[in-house]
Design a protein around this motif. Structure first.
Motif, PDB file in Angstrom:
ATOM      1  N   GLY A 148       0.807  -1.206   0.000  1.00  0.00           N
ATOM      2  CA  GLY A 148       0.000   0.000   0.000  1.00  0.00           C
ATOM      3  C   GLY A 148       0.842   1.257   0.000  1.00  0.00           C
ATOM      4  N   VAL A 149       2.005   1.218   0.663  1.00  0.00           N
ATOM      5  CA  VAL A 149       2.926   2.355   0.638  1.00  0.00           C
ATOM      6  C   VAL A 149       3.376   2.606  -0.791  1.00  0.00           C
ATOM      7  CG1 VAL A 149       5.198   3.177   1.351  1.00  0.00           C
ATOM      8  CG2 VAL A 149       3.723   2.013   3.015  1.00  0.00           C
ATOM      9  N   ALA A 150       3.724   1.526  -1.492  1.00  0.00           N
ATOM     10  CA  ALA A 150       4.194   1.660  -2.872  1.00  0.00           C
ATOM     11  C   ALA A 150       3.104   2.220  -3.787  1.00  0.00           C
ATOM     12  CB  ALA A 150       4.676   0.299  -3.386  1.00  0.00           C
ATOM     13  N   ARG A 151       1.846   1.955  -3.430  1.00  0.00           N
ATOM     14  CA  ARG A 151       0.737   2.453  -4.262  1.00  0.00           C
ATOM     15  C   ARG A 151       0.259   3.827  -3.821  1.00  0.00           C
ATOM     16  NH1 ARG A 151      -2.538  -3.146  -4.224  1.00  0.00           N
ATOM     17  NH2 ARG A 151      -3.576  -2.110  -2.496  1.00  0.00           N
ATOM     18  N   GLY A 152       0.838   4.367  -2.761  1.00  0.00           N
ATOM     19  CA  GLY A 152       0.443   5.680  -2.285  1.00  0.00           C
ATOM     20  C   GLY A 152      -0.785   5.681  -1.397  1.00  0.00           C
ATOM     21  N   GLU A 153      -1.248   4.514  -0.963  1.00  0.00           N
ATOM     22  CA  GLU A 153      -2.429   4.421  -0.109  1.00  0.00           C
ATOM     23  C   GLU A 153      -2.083   4.438   1.371  1.00  0.00           C
ATOM     24  OE1 GLU A 153      -5.535   1.513  -1.263  1.00  0.00           O
ATOM     25  OE2 GLU A 153      -4.094   0.886  -2.776  1.00  0.00           O
ATOM     26  N   VAL A 154      -0.840   4.155   1.681  1.00  0.00           N
ATOM     27  CA  VAL A 154      -0.398   4.065   3.071  1.00  0.00           C
ATOM     28  C   VAL A 154       0.746   5.037   3.285  1.00  0.00           C
ATOM     29  CG1 VAL A 154       0.650   2.560   4.812  1.00  0.00           C
ATOM     30  CG2 VAL A 154      -1.118   1.652   3.270  1.00  0.00           C
ATOM     31  N   ARG A 155       0.712   5.754   4.392  1.00  0.00           N
ATOM     32  CA  ARG A 155       1.726   6.774   4.689  1.00  0.00           C
ATOM     33  C   ARG A 155       3.097   6.133   4.917  1.00  0.00           C
ATOM     34  NH1 ARG A 155      -0.262   8.194   8.904  1.00  0.00           N
ATOM     35  NH2 ARG A 155       1.269   7.664  10.502  1.00  0.00           N
ATOM     36  N   LYS A 156       4.103   6.661   4.293  1.00  0.00           N
ATOM     37  CA  LYS A 156       5.460   6.169   4.502  1.00  0.00           C
ATOM     38  C   LYS A 156       5.857   6.324   5.965  1.00  0.00           C
ATOM     39  CE  LYS A 156       7.248   7.099  -0.147  1.00  0.00           C
ATOM     40  NZ  LYS A 156       8.262   7.820  -0.948  1.00  0.00           N
ATOM     41  N   GLY A 157       6.480   5.298   6.504  1.00  0.00           N
ATOM     42  CA  GLY A 157       6.904   5.327   7.893  1.00  0.00           C
ATOM     43  C   GLY A 157       5.852   4.903   8.884  1.00  0.00           C
ATOM     44  N   SER A 158       4.632   4.615   8.407  1.00  0.00           N
ATOM     45  CA  SER A 158       3.553   4.251   9.340  1.00  0.00           C
ATOM     46  C   SER A 158       3.469   2.759   9.601  1.00  0.00           C
ATOM     47  CB  SER A 158       2.204   4.739   8.799  1.00  0.00           C
ATOM     48  OG  SER A 158       1.849   4.046   7.603  1.00  0.00           O
ATOM     49  N   VAL A 159       4.147   1.965   8.772  1.00  0.00           N
ATOM     50  CA  VAL A 159       4.068   0.510   8.912  1.00  0.00           C
ATOM     51  C   VAL A 159       5.082   0.040   9.944  1.00  0.00           C
ATOM     52  CG1 VAL A 159       4.244  -1.695   7.725  1.00  0.00           C
ATOM     53  CG2 VAL A 159       3.322   0.288   6.521  1.00  0.00           C
ATOM     54  N   SER A 160       4.598  -0.676  10.946  1.00  0.00           N
ATOM     55  CA  SER A 160       5.452  -1.206  12.012  1.00  0.00           C
ATOM     56  C   SER A 160       4.906  -2.566  12.432  1.00  0.00           C
ATOM     57  CB  SER A 160       5.457  -0.259  13.212  1.00  0.00           C
ATOM     58  OG  SER A 160       4.187  -0.254  13.836  1.00  0.00           O
ATOM     59  N   PRO A 161       5.690  -3.359  13.174  1.00  0.00           N
ATOM     60  CA  PRO A 161       5.167  -4.637  13.678  1.00  0.00           C
ATOM     61  C   PRO A 161       3.907  -4.458  14.517  1.00  0.00           C
ATOM     62  CG  PRO A 161       7.549  -4.570  13.902  1.00  0.00           C
ATOM     63  CD  PRO A 161       7.134  -3.195  13.462  1.00  0.00           C
ATOM     64  N   LEU A 162       3.836  -3.346  15.269  1.00  0.00           N
ATOM     65  CA  LEU A 162       2.661  -3.100  16.099  1.00  0.00           C
ATOM     66  C   LEU A 162       1.416  -2.890  15.235  1.00  0.00           C
ATOM     67  CD1 LEU A 162       1.465  -2.620  18.907  1.00  0.00           C
ATOM     68  CD2 LEU A 162       2.067  -0.202  18.665  1.00  0.00           C
ATOM     69  N   VAL A 163       1.543  -2.062  14.197  1.00  0.00           N
ATOM     70  CA  VAL A 163       0.408  -1.796  13.312  1.00  0.00           C
ATOM     71  C   VAL A 163       0.018  -3.064  12.556  1.00  0.00           C
ATOM     72  CG1 VAL A 163      -0.331  -0.523  11.266  1.00  0.00           C
ATOM     73  CG2 VAL A 163       0.928   0.654  13.074  1.00  0.00           C
ATOM     74  N   ALA A 164       1.016  -3.800  12.070  1.00  0.00           N
ATOM     75  CA  ALA A 164       0.734  -5.027  11.326  1.00  0.00           C
ATOM     76  C   ALA A 164       0.089  -6.091  12.210  1.00  0.00           C
ATOM     77  CB  ALA A 164       2.025  -5.570  10.713  1.00  0.00           C
ATOM     78  N   GLY A 165       0.326  -6.008  13.512  1.00  0.00           N
ATOM     79  CA  GLY A 165      -0.212  -7.024  14.416  1.00  0.00           C
ATOM     80  C   GLY A 165      -1.585  -6.719  14.978  1.00  0.00           C
ATOM     81  N   ILE A 166      -2.123  -5.537  14.679  1.00  0.00           N
ATOM     82  CA  ILE A 166      -3.419  -5.158  15.251  1.00  0.00           C
ATOM     83  C   ILE A 166      -4.520  -6.123  14.818  1.00  0.00           C
ATOM     84  CG2 ILE A 166      -5.246  -3.421  15.189  1.00  0.00           C
ATOM     85  CD1 ILE A 166      -3.096  -1.282  15.122  1.00  0.00           C
ATOM     86  N   GLY A 167      -4.609  -6.390  13.521  1.00  0.00           N
ATOM     87  CA  GLY A 167      -5.668  -7.260  13.022  1.00  0.00           C
ATOM     88  C   GLY A 167      -5.643  -8.644  13.643  1.00  0.00           C
ATOM     89  N   PRO A 168      -4.503  -9.355  13.565  1.00  0.00           N
ATOM     90  CA  PRO A 168      -4.432 -10.677  14.183  1.00  0.00           C
ATOM     91  C   PRO A 168      -4.717 -10.649  15.684  1.00  0.00           C
ATOM     92  CG  PRO A 168      -2.592 -10.353  12.696  1.00  0.00           C
ATOM     93  CD  PRO A 168      -3.293  -9.027  12.799  1.00  0.00           C
ATOM     94  N   ALA A 169      -4.202  -9.622  16.389  1.00  0.00           N
ATOM     95  CA  ALA A 169      -4.410  -9.544  17.835  1.00  0.00           C
ATOM     96  C   ALA A 169      -5.889  -9.386  18.186  1.00  0.00           C
ATOM     97  CB  ALA A 169      -3.605  -8.381  18.418  1.00  0.00           C
ATOM     98  N   MET A 170      -6.589  -8.562  17.441  1.00  0.00           N
ATOM     99  CA  MET A 170      -8.012  -8.355  17.701  1.00  0.00           C
ATOM    100  C   MET A 170      -8.813  -9.612  17.415  1.00  0.00           C
ATOM    101  SD  MET A 170      -8.312  -5.420  19.003  1.00  0.00           S
ATOM    102  CE  MET A 170     -10.113  -5.346  18.991  1.00  0.00           C
ATOM    103  N   LEU A 171      -8.434 -10.334  16.354  1.00  0.00           N
ATOM    104  CA  LEU A 171      -9.138 -11.579  16.041  1.00  0.00           C
ATOM    105  C   LEU A 171      -8.943 -12.613  17.146  1.00  0.00           C
ATOM    106  CD1 LEU A 171      -8.773 -12.498  12.256  1.00  0.00           C
ATOM    107  CD2 LEU A 171     -10.826 -11.900  13.530  1.00  0.00           C
ATOM    108  N   VAL A 172      -7.705 -12.757  17.595  1.00  0.00           N
ATOM    109  CA  VAL A 172      -7.425 -13.746  18.645  1.00  0.00           C
ATOM    110  C   VAL A 172      -8.138 -13.375  19.933  1.00  0.00           C
ATOM    111  CG1 VAL A 172      -5.611 -14.685  20.122  1.00  0.00           C
ATOM    112  CG2 VAL A 172      -5.234 -14.491  17.654  1.00  0.00           C
TER     113      VAL A 172
END
Length: 201
Positions: A148-172
């Motif tokens: 998404g960063v490469a496509r301009g949909e996601v802000r550069k520098g906003s992707v982190s392990p914490l952000v990437a883990g939100i979805g799985p953590a909420m599901l569990v």
């Protein structure tokens, strides 16, 4: 991978099932045993009986229970190499969460739940499960966000392990706290209310 295939695959004569067909029957038997008796109660004898094969056939492929269970889970869960292809990061995140929710709502989810109960009792085994099964699939969220960063949909520098883990953590969290099927509205809310505000350009 459909666990229901166990009943179809295991109905054939064991002598006629070889290679991938026999392997799938064994994997399905492992998932069934995990869902019913848990990791501690799972035995090679029970897996062999459920898969309608011999214990020797299992040991020719796996030297111990831990390796067998890890491979069975890796087979049962969606591949970490397959990323959703949709028109937006939002749709891809929702689709990925939906795929994971479908798994948690199935017998595979009950098998995963039984494994989570083993965290404090068998830490070396759970480290193996995390390294070989859970971690690669959590990384799928990061890869979608980076795309998404490469496509301009996601802000550069906003992707982190914490952000990437939100979805799985909420599901569990939802899965462990409520045995009812995970509703689609929850998946949309996780993406729209928690993830997107953190990554918008």
């Amino acid at each position: 991978m459909a666990v229901e295939a166990l009943h179809t695959g295991s109905s054939a004569a064991p002598s006629r099932r070889r290679g991938k067909v026999l392997e799938q029957a064994i994997f399905d038997a492992v998932v069934e045993q995990l869902a019913t008796v848990g990791y501690a109660g799972l035995t090679m004898d029970a897996v062999a009986a459920t898969a309608r094969t011999s214990k020797a056939a299992i040991y020719r492929r796996w030297s111990n229970k831990a390796e067998l269970v890890v491979d069975a889970l890796d087979n049962a869960l969606p591949s970490p190499d397959e990323l959703p292809e949709r028109d937006s990061v939002r749709e891809e995140l929702i689709e990925l969460l939906r795929e994971k929710a479908d798994v948690l709502n199935s017998q595979v989810g009950r098998a995963v739940q039984s494994l989570l109960a083993e965290i404090d009792r068998d830490r070396p085994f759970m480290r193996l499960v995390d390294e070989r099964v859970f971690a690669p699939r959590q990384d799928v969220f990061r890869r979608i966000l980076e795309r998404g960063v490469a496509r301009g949909e996601v802000r550069k520098g906003s992707v982190s392990p914490l952000v990437a883990g939100i979805g799985p953590a909420m599901l569990v969290q939802r899965f462990l706290g409520d045995p009812s099927p995970v509703p689609h509205d929850l998946l949309v809310a996780v993406v729209d209310d928690l993830i997107l505000p953190l990554i918008r350009p």
